[in-house]
Design a protein around this motif. Structure first.
Motif, PDB file in Angstrom:
ATOM      1  N   GLY A  99       0.673  -1.373  -0.075  1.00  0.00           N
ATOM      2  CA  GLY A  99      -0.228   0.033   0.019  1.00  0.00           C
ATOM      3  C   GLY A  99       0.639   1.292   0.090  1.00  0.00           C
ATOM      4  N   ARG A 100       2.048   0.957  -0.200  1.00  0.00           N
ATOM      5  CA  ARG A 100       2.792   2.303  -0.241  1.00  0.00           C
ATOM      6  C   ARG A 100       2.818   3.075  -1.744  1.00  0.00           C
ATOM      7  N   VAL A 101       2.252   2.553  -2.646  1.00  0.00           N
ATOM      8  CA  VAL A 101       2.018   3.129  -4.157  1.00  0.00           C
ATOM      9  C   VAL A 101       0.758   2.579  -4.522  1.00  0.00           C
ATOM     10  N   ARG A 102       0.154   3.173  -5.416  1.00  0.00           N
ATOM     11  CA  ARG A 102      -1.095   2.511  -6.008  1.00  0.00           C
ATOM     12  C   ARG A 102      -0.649   2.628  -7.678  1.00  0.00           C
ATOM     13  N   GLU A 103      -1.238   1.107  -7.919  1.00  0.00           N
ATOM     14  CA  GLU A 103      -0.976   0.849  -9.473  1.00  0.00           C
ATOM     15  C   GLU A 103      -1.829   1.931 -10.321  1.00  0.00           C
ATOM     16  N   GLU A 104      -0.998   2.540 -11.369  1.00  0.00           N
ATOM     17  CA  GLU A 104      -1.561   3.356 -12.213  1.00  0.00           C
ATOM     18  C   GLU A 104      -2.627   2.395 -13.118  1.00  0.00           C
ATOM     19  N   THR A 105      -3.816   3.198 -13.567  1.00  0.00           N
ATOM     20  CA  THR A 105      -4.679   2.483 -14.430  1.00  0.00           C
ATOM     21  C   THR A 105      -4.736   3.366 -15.647  1.00  0.00           C
ATOM     22  N   GLY A 106      -5.488   2.924 -16.570  1.00  0.00           N
ATOM     23  CA  GLY A 106      -5.531   3.709 -18.094  1.00  0.00           C
ATOM     24  C   GLY A 106      -4.967   3.321 -19.028  1.00  0.00           C
ATOM     25  N   LYS A 107      -5.082   3.709 -20.049  1.00  0.00           N
ATOM     26  CA  LYS A 107      -4.096   3.144 -21.495  1.00  0.00           C
ATOM     27  C   LYS A 107      -2.975   3.650 -21.423  1.00  0.00           C
ATOM     28  N   ASP A 108      -2.451   4.454 -20.608  1.00  0.00           N
ATOM     29  CA  ASP A 108      -0.976   4.947 -20.710  1.00  0.00           C
ATOM     30  C   ASP A 108      -0.358   4.690 -19.375  1.00  0.00           C
ATOM     31  N   ALA A 109      -0.834   3.832 -18.627  1.00  0.00           N
ATOM     32  CA  ALA A 109      -0.318   3.288 -17.272  1.00  0.00           C
ATOM     33  C   ALA A 109       1.094   3.046 -17.427  1.00  0.00           C
ATOM     34  N   SER A 110       1.708   3.347 -16.241  1.00  0.00           N
ATOM     35  CA  SER A 110       3.096   2.879 -16.147  1.00  0.00           C
ATOM     36  C   SER A 110       3.551   2.630 -14.714  1.00  0.00           C
TER      37      SER A 110
END
Length: 301
Positions: A99-110
């Motif tokens: 829970g230190r960071v949140r996974e990016e979502t969307g078409k350009d997630a990185s």
């Protein structure tokens, strides 16, 4: 009367080795930020020369995003074993799981930005007070502002207006508790210098830099390698092309160029004729005009 003349590459090598030895003398717990790319490979090679015949007195620190090229991970592991270096590989996936960071979502997630938290946590856990990297001033305008010794505050952040003068090859590594430095021994090198040095020293590099056939898609004006992390968009088509990569990052953001350069000599000829920066095919640098500087201010490499 004897004459002692250094070639251009030998001058750069001498400067870099001097900086690496200064790091060893001024800091208690330094390390080498190792990405598996050509620049960090050259820094590691220079560190070996600086302390030969002893082993390098620094661990290799690789921030493992989980979205790496398989070839990069294999090369990293083989090199660490070959030179007898300690390998520290903090995981972005673990940072996500905690829970230190949140996974990016969307078409350009990185996961590129997520590396920052993982890196800063690793610095605190291992008490690193200096980390050497392969960044060069010619790569990108934000990196052109860097000193050899790049001061970071106790939050790991970089302030381009609060960097120290470096006159007569004098480097100031003094810091307060909790602060650290990023150090760039090959800051004055160019992409051409790096490739000519790789050729001159016969340095092993990942096969990704050499032209090879690969399944790719055309996105963001470059050939993006197809992988399990890529979702095709409308109109995109997977094709097989002969490509190579000028710079290595996550497989999700590193675009290739069509190329027939299957030797280092041919790569040098290609670089000489290139009219685009080597990071021109990196999707993470295209998010905004100040994408690299914004990341660096937060604690990026």
């Amino acid at each position: 009367m004897s004459k002692y003349n250094l070639t251009h590459l030998k001058e750069l090598e001498s400067e870099a080795i001097y900086v690496i030895r200064e790091v060893y003398s001024q800091f208690e717990k330094p390390g080498i930020l190792f990405s598996g790319g050509k620049d960090s490979i050259v820094v590691t090679h220079l560190a070996r020369k600086a302390f030969w015949p002893a082993k390098i007195p620094f661990p290799l620190v690789h921030i493992d995003t989980g979205h790496n090229f398989p070839e990069t991970i294999q090369f990293r592991d083989n090199l660490a074993e070959k030179i007898g270096a300690e390998l520290i590989a903090p995981s972005v996936q673990e940072s996500i799981d905690k829970g230190r960071v949140r996974e990016e979502t969307g078409k350009d997630a990185s996961r590129n930005w997520l590396q920052i938290t993982t890196l800063l946590d690793a610095i605190e856990e291992h008490q690193f007070d200096a980390l050497m990297g392969g960044a060069r001033r010619d790569e990108e305008k934000a990196r052109a502002k860097e000193r050899f010794f790049s001061h970071r505050d106790d939050f790991g952040q970089w302030d381009p207006k609060n960097q120290r003068p470096e006159l007569w090859n004098l480097y100031n590594g003094k810091k307060n508790f909790g602060e650290h430095f990023r150090v760039f021994p090959i800051s004055n090198w160019t992409e051409m210098d790096v490739w000519q040095y790789i050729l001159a020293e016969n340095i092993d590099i990942p096969s990704l830099y050499i032209a090879h056939n690969r399944d790719v898609i055309w996105r963001n004006n470059s050939w993006l390698p197809m992988s399990e992390y890529i979702q095709l968009r409308e109109g995109e088509e997977v094709v097989n092309k002969q490509v190579r990569f000028r710079t290595l990052g996550d497989i999700t953001i590193t675009g290739g160029v069509e190329s027939g350069a299957d030797t280092v000599e041919k790569i040098i000829g290609e670089v000489a004729a290139a009219r685009q920066t080597e990071r021109g095919n990196r999707a993470d640098d295209k998010r905004s005009e100040t994408a690299m500087e914004d990341r660096k201010k937060e604690g990026y490499f």
